[in-house]
Design a protein around this motif. Structure first.
Motif, short mmCIF file in Angstrom:
data_model
loop_
_atom_site.label_atom_id
_atom_site.label_comp_id
_atom_site.label_asym_id
_atom_site.label_seq_id
_atom_site.Cartn_x
_atom_site.Cartn_y
_atom_site.Cartn_z
N LEU A 72 1.33 16.91 6.68
CA LEU A 72 1.89 15.46 7.10
C LEU A 72 2.21 15.62 8.63
O LEU A 72 2.00 14.54 9.32
CB LEU A 72 3.07 15.02 6.52
CG LEU A 72 3.16 14.75 4.94
CD1 LEU A 72 4.21 14.79 4.28
CD2 LEU A 72 2.05 13.63 4.60
N THR A 96 1.30 16.19 -8.96
CA THR A 96 2.00 14.99 -8.60
C THR A 96 1.94 14.40 -7.18
O THR A 96 1.82 13.38 -6.75
CB THR A 96 3.22 14.97 -9.01
OG1 THR A 96 4.06 15.75 -8.33
CG2 THR A 96 3.25 15.33 -10.55
N GLN A 97 1.61 15.42 -6.41
CA GLN A 97 1.77 15.20 -4.80
C GLN A 97 0.52 15.43 -4.05
O GLN A 97 0.25 14.30 -3.56
CB GLN A 97 2.97 16.14 -4.25
CG GLN A 97 4.37 15.96 -4.93
CD GLN A 97 4.85 14.36 -5.08
OE1 GLN A 97 4.66 13.76 -4.07
NE2 GLN A 97 5.35 13.90 -6.22
N MET A 101 -0.92 11.71 -3.31
CA MET A 101 -0.24 11.35 -2.16
C MET A 101 -1.22 10.32 -1.14
O MET A 101 -1.02 9.33 -0.56
CB MET A 101 0.44 12.34 -1.16
CG MET A 101 1.31 11.51 -0.13
SD MET A 101 2.28 13.11 0.74
CE MET A 101 3.26 14.00 -0.67
N MET A 103 -4.18 8.69 -1.93
CA MET A 103 -4.12 7.38 -2.53
C MET A 103 -2.89 6.56 -2.44
O MET A 103 -2.89 5.26 -2.40
CB MET A 103 -4.43 7.54 -3.95
CG MET A 103 -5.03 6.09 -4.64
SD MET A 103 -5.54 6.30 -6.27
CE MET A 103 -5.58 4.42 -6.65
N ARG A 104 -1.67 7.36 -2.53
CA ARG A 104 -0.30 6.37 -2.64
C ARG A 104 -0.38 5.96 -1.05
O ARG A 104 0.35 4.74 -1.16
CB ARG A 104 0.66 7.36 -2.88
CG ARG A 104 2.05 7.13 -3.19
CD ARG A 104 2.94 8.26 -3.35
NE ARG A 104 2.58 8.93 -4.60
CZ ARG A 104 2.90 10.39 -4.63
NH1 ARG A 104 3.51 10.78 -3.93
NH2 ARG A 104 2.63 11.12 -5.65
N SER A 105 -0.86 6.44 -0.18
CA SER A 105 -0.54 6.13 0.96
C SER A 105 -1.60 5.14 1.62
O SER A 105 -1.62 4.60 2.59
CB SER A 105 -0.58 7.15 2.17
OG SER A 105 -1.99 7.68 2.23
N LEU A 106 -2.58 4.46 0.59
CA LEU A 106 -3.65 3.58 1.00
C LEU A 106 -4.63 4.34 1.77
O LEU A 106 -4.99 3.41 2.85
CB LEU A 106 -3.07 2.44 1.30
CG LEU A 106 -2.28 1.48 -0.06
CD1 LEU A 106 -1.77 0.40 0.47
CD2 LEU A 106 -2.90 1.43 -1.05
N GLY A 107 -4.53 5.50 2.09
CA GLY A 107 -5.47 6.25 3.05
C GLY A 107 -4.74 6.65 4.31
O GLY A 107 -5.24 6.83 5.36
N ALA A 108 -3.45 6.26 4.44
CA ALA A 108 -2.69 6.36 5.68
C ALA A 108 -2.46 7.98 5.82
O ALA A 108 -2.48 8.53 7.14
CB ALA A 108 -1.37 5.44 5.66
N ILE A 109 -2.60 8.48 4.61
CA ILE A 109 -2.18 10.00 4.91
C ILE A 109 -3.42 10.89 4.43
O ILE A 109 -4.04 10.32 3.17
CB ILE A 109 -1.08 10.58 3.97
CG1 ILE A 109 0.19 9.90 4.20
CG2 ILE A 109 -1.05 11.85 3.58
CD1 ILE A 109 1.37 10.01 3.38
N LYS A 110 -3.57 11.85 5.15
CA LYS A 110 -4.66 12.98 4.79
C LYS A 110 -4.12 14.35 4.57
O LYS A 110 -3.21 14.47 5.20
CB LYS A 110 -5.92 13.19 5.62
CG LYS A 110 -6.56 11.84 5.76
CD LYS A 110 -7.90 11.96 6.88
CE LYS A 110 -8.82 10.88 7.09
NZ LYS A 110 -8.43 9.83 7.92
N GLY A 142 -8.44 13.55 -7.20
CA GLY A 142 -7.61 13.71 -5.82
C GLY A 142 -7.85 15.19 -5.46
O GLY A 142 -7.50 15.53 -4.08
N ASP A 166 -9.83 16.59 2.62
CA ASP A 166 -9.12 16.58 1.08
C ASP A 166 -8.56 17.80 0.82
O ASP A 166 -8.95 18.78 1.23
CB ASP A 166 -10.38 16.07 0.48
CG ASP A 166 -10.67 14.74 0.30
OD1 ASP A 166 -10.04 13.84 0.49
OD2 ASP A 166 -12.09 14.61 0.53
#
Lengths: 326, 363
Positions: A72, A96-97, A101, A103-110, A142, A166
């Protein structure tokens, strides 16, 4: 061309990745001075320092969880899980993370995190040191899941895994760590993309679909079969998620028979997925049902029994015989 | 079996408090804070506004507009106090209840509702706000926060990380692992535990036999218990801990002693496991009332100011409601978006197949 072992090829691949990108970090238990229990990270801490090659506390969830945090912040951690059977404390963070994560971030996080796992049996080890847990991870959306089988792929695939944006679960065939072959470290033109399989031995009668430590076993089986007049094609899947379906289907449509070989238990394993997809996509080309060779529906046995548990040349050829019997 | 609850508790817990429930300013030998009247009014405004956001969200859930909501009622001071202690370069890792901290990080409250309405799993860019996405699995984010703090160390940056979790989370392996990591790597992090006394139906006694802040000493860093309903104390203690972290002094565990005045979430029924008198006792320690009393006693605000904040809250609530109802449902094919950062053959195949399937209904 340099002759090197599979473990050395991984080491050289990671070294190259660390030279190319200062954000690449190595994390794990005993990866520093010791160089890892299999010496795969040998010398890296000496050359890149303790900030980039981090001996972590002995907690696998902590390794993956903090690797996520480092990612991050813009780092590219390469985590070593010491043995396959020790990955499960980290399963929560991975499933779970790490996997969810982005997808949870709508792509903001790689999350460019690599999780290296030495896998498979055949080294006479104690419990928890010989497992093949790939299906747990291929079932988790994921994650990319790959397995190398030889030094050249080890060298190229670890670098591709590190470059990937990824998360990648990277399986290493521990009983093949010391096998040597030519690796071209000067050029990248020969690299096969990480998400593609390879036909490592062409044939016409049966397709053997396999990965990791079983590739060599299947190649030996194909050699023996040839002496009996049968032509086996061996496909090294390399990528377990996604599967290289076009390559698999092309091979099976050609041969009309498929046998999946892996060390992991047959029951509800990767072979079941392959069998279902082949049946769906190659139904009219099939001369026999897709057969599977793998571990029994038992925990991995004590090492004095592992030669009976692990698929070997005879078990593979037995399945080939059964495929021809239809 | 009888447990001797006194074992391991060597002394009564100490509590850092700078503002009593009656609105009296008190001194503490280790922590103090110098706030201008404008700053106090601003804290009051934040407390009132986030409570209104919370009440509006509860109402939206009751009317079927949200699937669920995790209320922060009672924890406003812990969240606004700690959230206001952060600098722009600090990074915060929340649970799913940190609506007040989100407010301090300039996350538009409508973005919090996406998760609870089910239109997405997290609707803001963490990098834009230095406020990570809500984490639902209990305690997982503590390790992410420590890893992030290790990154700050490697970047040699003047920043710290704060991670939020509850009393229940202190039983999680990940939280304990994060304490170890932070300790041995001397990571610039503040562990901010909102001890709201209840983990759904399980009381604090099911998680610990010693005051939670004392856990820190076993891991090798300082722990402090602060009155979680005192926004002054939460701000002062967190500000100091963040400063220590930025200056290379490593982690601090802050236990904000507070109370979950509402249900765990809107699906919960606290009457099944706790007595009403407990809530009544905590209402006397309300985090907003004491600031209001302080403002009045010291003539820092008048009724016009309070009415103005109330009107602003009404406006905020109405606006949030309107925008919640206007949130568009995602398109079906959004299921396949952002699963991977790079092209993935199986996802592409399934997206195409499902698109073709959907088109079959349109013909």
């Amino acid at each position: 061309m340099t002759v090197m072992s599979l473990s050395k090829a991984l080491n050289e691949g990671m070294r190259k990745a660390m030279e190319d990108d200062p954000k690449v970090l190595i994390m794990g238990e005993d990866v520093g001075k010791l160089g890892g229990v299999f010496r795969v990270t040998d010398g890296l801490q000496k050359d890149f320092g303790e900030d980039r090659v981090i001996d972590t506390p002995l907690a696998e969830s902590g390794i993956i969880g903090t690797a996520i945090g480092l990612a991050l912040r813009g780092y590219r951690p390469v985590c070593e899980i010491q043995f396959d059977g020790f990955v499960f404390p980290a399963a929560d963070q991975i499933i779970t993370q790490l996997a969810k994560m982005p997808m949870r971030s709508l792509g903001a996080i790689k999350l460019p995190v690599v999780v290296r796992i030495p896998c498979g049996g055949g080294i006479g080890a104690v419990e928890h040191h010989s497992e093949s847990p790939e299906a747990y991870f291929t079932h988790t959306a994921g994650l990319r899941v790959v397995a190398c089988s030889n030094p050249a792929d080890a060298y190229s695939m670890i670098q591709q895994a590190i470059r990937s944006d990824d998360p990648v679960i990277f399986f290493e065939p521990k009983r093949r760590y010391w096998e040597k072959a030519d690796v071209d470290t000067a050029d990248t033109g020969w690299w096969t993309p990480m998400d593609k399989g390879l036909v490592v031995r062409p044939g016409t009668d049966v397709t053997l679909l396999t990965h990791g430590p079983m590739v060599k076993t299947c190649l030996e089986a194909a050699q023996a079969a040839e002496e009996e007049g049968r032509s086996l094609e061996v496909v090294d899947l390399r990528s377990l998620n996604p599967l290289d379906q076009p390559l698999v289907m092309e091979s099976v449509r050609k041969t009309g028979r498929a046998v999946v070989v892996h060390e992991a238990p047959v029951n509800q394993g990767l072979g079941a997925e392959l069998a279902a997809r082949i049946t769906e996509q190659c139904f009219y080309h099939l001369e026999s049902p897709v057969l599977r060779v793998g571990g029994f529906s038992t925990p991995y046995p004590p090492s004095k029994l592992e030669e009976h548990y692990l698929p070997d040349l005879d078990r593979v050829l037995d399945a080939v015989d059964r495929a021809f019997a239809y | 079996m009888t447990i001797d609850a006194s074992r391991g508790a060597e002394a009564p817990p100490e509590l850092v408090q700078l503002l009593t429930p009656e609105g009296e300013r008190v001194q503490h030998p280790d922590y103090d804070i110098d706030l201008t009247p404008e700053e106090v009014r601003s804290l009051y405004r934040d407390l009132v506004l986030v409570r209104r956001v919370d009440l509006e969200a509860v109402a939206l859930q009751r009317q079927g507009e949200l699937g669920i909501w995790a209320s922060l009622l009672g924890q406003e001071a812990a969240q606004i106090g700690s959230g206001r202690a952060l600098t722009d370069s600090d990074m915060a890792f929340p649970t799913y209840r940190e609506h007040g901290v989100a407010w301090c990080r300039d996350v538009d409250p409508i973005k919090l509702l996406g998760l609870f309405r089910g239109v997405n799993n997290g609707g803001w860019d963490p990098k834009e706000h230095n406020f990570h996405l809500y984490t639902i699995v209990i305690g997982s984010q503590t390790l992410h926060a420590v890893g992030y703090a290790m990154g700050i160390q490697r970047d040699d940056a003047a920043a710290a990380t704060i991670v939020y979790f509850g009393d229940g989370a202190t039983s999680q392996g990940d939280v304990n692992e994060s304490f170890i990591w932070a300790s041995v790597f001397n990571a610039p992090i503040v562990f901010f535990c909102q001890n709201n006394q209840w983990a759904i139906s399980e009381p604090l006694e099911r998680q610990t036999r010693i005051p939670l802040y004392r856990r820190a000493s076993g891991f090798g860093f300082p722990g402090v218990r602060v009155d979680g309903n005192d926004v002054f104390a939460c701000l002062a203690v967190t500000r100091q801990a963040l400063k220590n972290a930025r200056e290379g002094q490593g982690p601090t565990l802050i236990e904000a002693f507070t109370y979950r005045m509402g249900a765990h979430t809107t699906t919960d029924d606290p009457t099944r496991y706790r007595v009403a008198s407990e809530l009544e006792a905590w209402k006397l320690k309300d985090p907003i009332e004491r600031v209001k009393a302080y403002l009045f006693k010291n003539e820092l605000a008048d009724q016009t100011f309070l009415d103005g904040v109330e009107a602003e809250a009404d406006q905020l609530g109405a606006d949030l409601r309107r925008r919640c109802l206007a949130l568009p449902d995602p398109e079906p094919l959004a299921i396949f978006d952002h699963v991977y950062a790079e092209p993935h053959a199986l996802i592409d195949e399934e997206r195409a197949q499902f698109a073709a399937y959907l088109e079959g209904f349109e013909r």
